[in-house]
Design a protein around this motif. Structure first.
Motif, PDB file in Angstrom:
ATOM      1  N   GLU A  16       0.827  -1.212   0.000  1.00  0.00           N
ATOM      2  CA  GLU A  16       0.000   0.000   0.000  1.00  0.00           C
ATOM      3  C   GLU A  16       0.859   1.258   0.000  1.00  0.00           C
ATOM      4  O   GLU A  16       0.506   2.269  -0.623  1.00  0.00           O
ATOM      5  CB  GLU A  16      -0.945  -0.018   1.201  1.00  0.00           C
ATOM      6  N   GLU A  17       2.002   1.214   0.689  1.00  0.00           N
ATOM      7  CA  GLU A  17       2.914   2.357   0.672  1.00  0.00           C
ATOM      8  C   GLU A  17       3.547   2.537  -0.701  1.00  0.00           C
ATOM      9  O   GLU A  17       3.726   3.656  -1.184  1.00  0.00           O
ATOM     10  CB  GLU A  17       4.008   2.169   1.727  1.00  0.00           C
ATOM     11  N   ALA A  18       3.877   1.431  -1.353  1.00  0.00           N
ATOM     12  CA  ALA A  18       4.544   1.506  -2.656  1.00  0.00           C
ATOM     13  C   ALA A  18       3.597   1.945  -3.764  1.00  0.00           C
ATOM     14  O   ALA A  18       4.013   2.623  -4.712  1.00  0.00           O
ATOM     15  CB  ALA A  18       5.151   0.144  -3.001  1.00  0.00           C
ATOM     16  N   SER A  19       2.323   1.580  -3.656  1.00  0.00           N
ATOM     17  CA  SER A  19       1.377   1.848  -4.736  1.00  0.00           C
ATOM     18  C   SER A  19       0.438   3.026  -4.481  1.00  0.00           C
ATOM     19  O   SER A  19      -0.062   3.647  -5.423  1.00  0.00           O
ATOM     20  CB  SER A  19       0.522   0.606  -4.989  1.00  0.00           C
ATOM     21  N   GLY A  20       0.167   3.300  -3.207  1.00  0.00           N
ATOM     22  CA  GLY A  20      -0.814   4.319  -2.891  1.00  0.00           C
ATOM     23  C   GLY A  20      -2.241   3.832  -3.038  1.00  0.00           C
ATOM     24  O   GLY A  20      -3.191   4.611  -2.991  1.00  0.00           O
ATOM     25  N   HIS A  21      -2.419   2.515  -3.226  1.00  0.00           N
ATOM     26  CA  HIS A  21      -3.743   1.906  -3.365  1.00  0.00           C
ATOM     27  C   HIS A  21      -3.911   0.811  -2.314  1.00  0.00           C
ATOM     28  O   HIS A  21      -2.933   0.327  -1.738  1.00  0.00           O
ATOM     29  CB  HIS A  21      -3.925   1.298  -4.764  1.00  0.00           C
ATOM     30  N   ASP A  22      -5.168   0.432  -2.091  1.00  0.00           N
ATOM     31  CA  ASP A  22      -5.426  -0.697  -1.196  1.00  0.00           C
ATOM     32  C   ASP A  22      -4.859  -1.968  -1.813  1.00  0.00           C
ATOM     33  O   ASP A  22      -4.893  -2.153  -3.038  1.00  0.00           O
ATOM     34  CB  ASP A  22      -6.920  -0.868  -0.955  1.00  0.00           C
ATOM     35  N   ALA A  23      -4.349  -2.845  -0.963  1.00  0.00           N
ATOM     36  CA  ALA A  23      -3.760  -4.100  -1.434  1.00  0.00           C
ATOM     37  C   ALA A  23      -4.384  -5.280  -0.698  1.00  0.00           C
ATOM     38  O   ALA A  23      -4.776  -5.167   0.462  1.00  0.00           O
ATOM     39  CB  ALA A  23      -2.245  -4.091  -1.217  1.00  0.00           C
ATOM     40  N   ILE A  24      -4.480  -6.395  -1.402  1.00  0.00           N
ATOM     41  CA  ILE A  24      -4.955  -7.647  -0.819  1.00  0.00           C
ATOM     42  C   ILE A  24      -3.829  -8.659  -0.917  1.00  0.00           C
ATOM     43  O   ILE A  24      -3.332  -8.949  -2.013  1.00  0.00           O
ATOM     44  CB  ILE A  24      -6.206  -8.171  -1.547  1.00  0.00           C
ATOM     45  N   VAL A  25      -3.396  -9.170   0.229  1.00  0.00           N
ATOM     46  CA  VAL A  25      -2.258 -10.094   0.277  1.00  0.00           C
ATOM     47  C   VAL A  25      -2.741 -11.437   0.809  1.00  0.00           C
ATOM     48  O   VAL A  25      -3.425 -11.492   1.832  1.00  0.00           O
ATOM     49  CB  VAL A  25      -1.129  -9.549   1.161  1.00  0.00           C
ATOM     50  N   GLN A  26      -2.381 -12.490   0.116  1.00  0.00           N
ATOM     51  CA  GLN A  26      -2.716 -13.842   0.543  1.00  0.00           C
ATOM     52  C   GLN A  26      -1.449 -14.681   0.591  1.00  0.00           C
ATOM     53  O   GLN A  26      -0.595 -14.578  -0.296  1.00  0.00           O
ATOM     54  CB  GLN A  26      -3.708 -14.481  -0.435  1.00  0.00           C
ATOM     55  N   GLN A  27      -1.342 -15.488   1.651  1.00  0.00           N
ATOM     56  CA  GLN A  27      -0.202 -16.385   1.767  1.00  0.00           C
ATOM     57  C   GLN A  27      -0.552 -17.718   1.136  1.00  0.00           C
ATOM     58  O   GLN A  27      -1.555 -18.342   1.506  1.00  0.00           O
ATOM     59  CB  GLN A  27       0.191 -16.580   3.229  1.00  0.00           C
ATOM     60  N   LEU A  28       0.239 -18.152   0.181  1.00  0.00           N
ATOM     61  CA  LEU A  28      -0.015 -19.402  -0.518  1.00  0.00           C
ATOM     62  C   LEU A  28       0.566 -20.573   0.245  1.00  0.00           C
ATOM     63  O   LEU A  28       1.339 -20.397   1.203  1.00  0.00           O
ATOM     64  CB  LEU A  28       0.567 -19.329  -1.936  1.00  0.00           C
ATOM     65  N   GLY A  29       0.209 -21.777  -0.171  1.00  0.00           N
ATOM     66  CA  GLY A  29       0.596 -22.969   0.569  1.00  0.00           C
ATOM     67  C   GLY A  29       2.097 -23.198   0.670  1.00  0.00           C
ATOM     68  O   GLY A  29       2.571 -23.773   1.642  1.00  0.00           O
ATOM     69  N   ASN A  30       2.875 -22.739  -0.304  1.00  0.00           N
ATOM     70  CA  ASN A  30       4.319 -22.962  -0.280  1.00  0.00           C
ATOM     71  C   ASN A  30       5.077 -21.849   0.420  1.00  0.00           C
ATOM     72  O   ASN A  30       6.305 -21.786   0.364  1.00  0.00           O
ATOM     73  CB  ASN A  30       4.850 -23.124  -1.711  1.00  0.00           C
ATOM     74  N   GLY A  31       4.362 -20.944   1.105  1.00  0.00           N
ATOM     75  CA  GLY A  31       5.030 -19.867   1.824  1.00  0.00           C
ATOM     76  C   GLY A  31       5.220 -18.601   1.015  1.00  0.00           C
ATOM     77  O   GLY A  31       5.720 -17.600   1.535  1.00  0.00           O
ATOM     78  N   SER A  32       4.840 -18.631  -0.252  1.00  0.00           N
ATOM     79  CA  SER A  32       4.947 -17.439  -1.082  1.00  0.00           C
ATOM     80  C   SER A  32       3.746 -16.530  -0.846  1.00  0.00           C
ATOM     81  O   SER A  32       2.773 -16.924  -0.204  1.00  0.00           O
ATOM     82  CB  SER A  32       5.063 -17.819  -2.554  1.00  0.00           C
ATOM     83  N   LEU A  33       3.804 -15.313  -1.380  1.00  0.00           N
ATOM     84  CA  LEU A  33       2.752 -14.336  -1.193  1.00  0.00           C
ATOM     85  C   LEU A  33       2.147 -13.934  -2.529  1.00  0.00           C
ATOM     86  O   LEU A  33       2.860 -13.821  -3.532  1.00  0.00           O
ATOM     87  CB  LEU A  33       3.285 -13.085  -0.484  1.00  0.00           C
TER      88      LEU A  33
END
Length: 352
Positions: free
Chosen positions: A76-93
């Motif tokens: 959100e700081e980098a883009s200035g927009h709302d962000a949706i973050v999900q953690q995937l099964g292998n530990g990635s985002l």
């Protein structure tokens, strides 16, 4: 036989029952209140449209120790927009940021690589244009329109136009409530949501058709008898299929509830919420509307027919005679339709 099975058999035979038709104004009022709430929520809050519909970028990182909350703050700081973050099964985002074009996406990717302490070339970026989501939405609206038309035609042929109108109103009722819930809770509307909305139409229609089929069977040659009114037969049809409707709805809701509350809530698999919430709300609303909305509407429409009106007058007149002791057996038989059927019939006769 189990208690539920025994109750279902007694409901089917008309030995016990709840007066759904007689109390229809309560359910109409409740549905109007819920529908108005849904419409107001849509007008005030709107829908949280997913990246597929508003456009933006999706960034996928390799395995990292950065938490979801930290990654959300960085994005959100980098883009200035709302962000949706999900953690995937292998530990990635998986990081979704709406409203980005190609140039902005490159800048955000560079900043994310720095904040997450990852090589920039290890972060995959996918740009999604809003036109794709618009095409999906247009196709969904087209499919919905075709479905509604076919449903009305089929029900008008298989049953009658009054049942087709009632089923159509019930379907619109279910869709409005489901979309309103999405607006209230703020869940993201994605392609999965659209799939869920289209799926619930079939489930909603299933319970309605089951009741309609029972009603059609029980009202054959209805005007040739003077024991029951159309509304009372409609009430018997609802009670006769009530346990079946409850059983099928509960069985359908259990796996969907698992997806929504365990998969989406406890395990944090947010992507499951896209389709599971629409299915859960839609299935529940569909079961409700088939019992409390669709069939009472059919009864209201049928009671306007001259032949059905005349039947009602004959039934009430015969019950008035039975109340005076002139025809006891019919009074006793009328009582199985509902706990207040005979009493209400005498009251209406006096008002008439």
């Amino acid at each position: 036989m189990s208690k539920l099975g025994d109750l279902g058999a007694r409901l089917h035979r008309g030995e016990v029952g709840y007066d759904f038709i007689g109390n229809r104004k309560i359910w109409y009022g409740l549905s109007v209140l819920i529908t108005i709430t849904a419409i107001v929520a849509l007008a005030v809050r709107g829908l949280n449209m997913g990246i597929e519909f508003q456009g933006g970028a999706v960034f996928t990182t390799p395995k990292t120790d950065v938490t979801v909350s930290q990654a959300t703050e960085y994005a959100e700081e980098a883009s200035g927009h709302d962000a949706i973050v999900q953690q995937l099964g292998n530990g990635s985002l998986r990081i979704q940021v709406g409203g980005l074009d190609t140039e902005q996406s490159d800048k955000v990717r560079t900043q994310l690589a720095e904040d997450l302490n990852l090589p920039e070339d290890k972060i995959a970026a996918e740009l999604v244009g809003p036109s794709w989501g618009e095409q999906i939405a247009n196709k969904a609206w087209t499919g919905l329109g075709v479905f509604m038309i076919l449903v009305v035609i089929y029900l008008a042929i298989a049953f009658e136009w009054r049942m087709a109108v009632a089923a159509l109103i019930a379907l619109i009722h279910d869709l409005t409530i489901t979309v309103g819930i999405y607006s209230l809770v703020g869940f993201e509307v994605t392609v999965g949501t659209v799939i869920g909305l289209l799926t619930i139409l079939g489930y909603s229609l299933y319970d309605t058709v089951v009741v309609f089929d029972s009603l059609k069977e029980q009202t054959k040659d209805l005007t040739k008898q003077t024991r029951f009114t159309y509304s009372e037969m409609a009430n018997r049809s609802i009670n006769g299929t009530l346990v079946r409707s409850i059983n099928t709805t509960v069985v359908a809701l259990l796996p969907v509830a698992g997806l929504l509350f365990i998969g989406g809530g406890v395990l944090g698999a947010g992507m499951l919420n896209d389709i599971s919430l629409s299915l859960f709300v839609g299935l529940a609303a569909g079961a409700y509307s088939s019992i409390f909305i669709a069939t009472p509407l059919v009864a209201d429409l049928k009671e306007r027919e001259p032949a059905v009106k005349a039947l009602r007058k004959r039934v009430l007149a015969k019950r008035a005679a039975a109340a005076r002791g002139e025809d006891g057996p019919d009074a006793a038989e009328a009582a199985v339709v509902g706990p207040r059927a005979a009493r209400r019939g005498r009251a209406e006769e006096r008002r008439g």
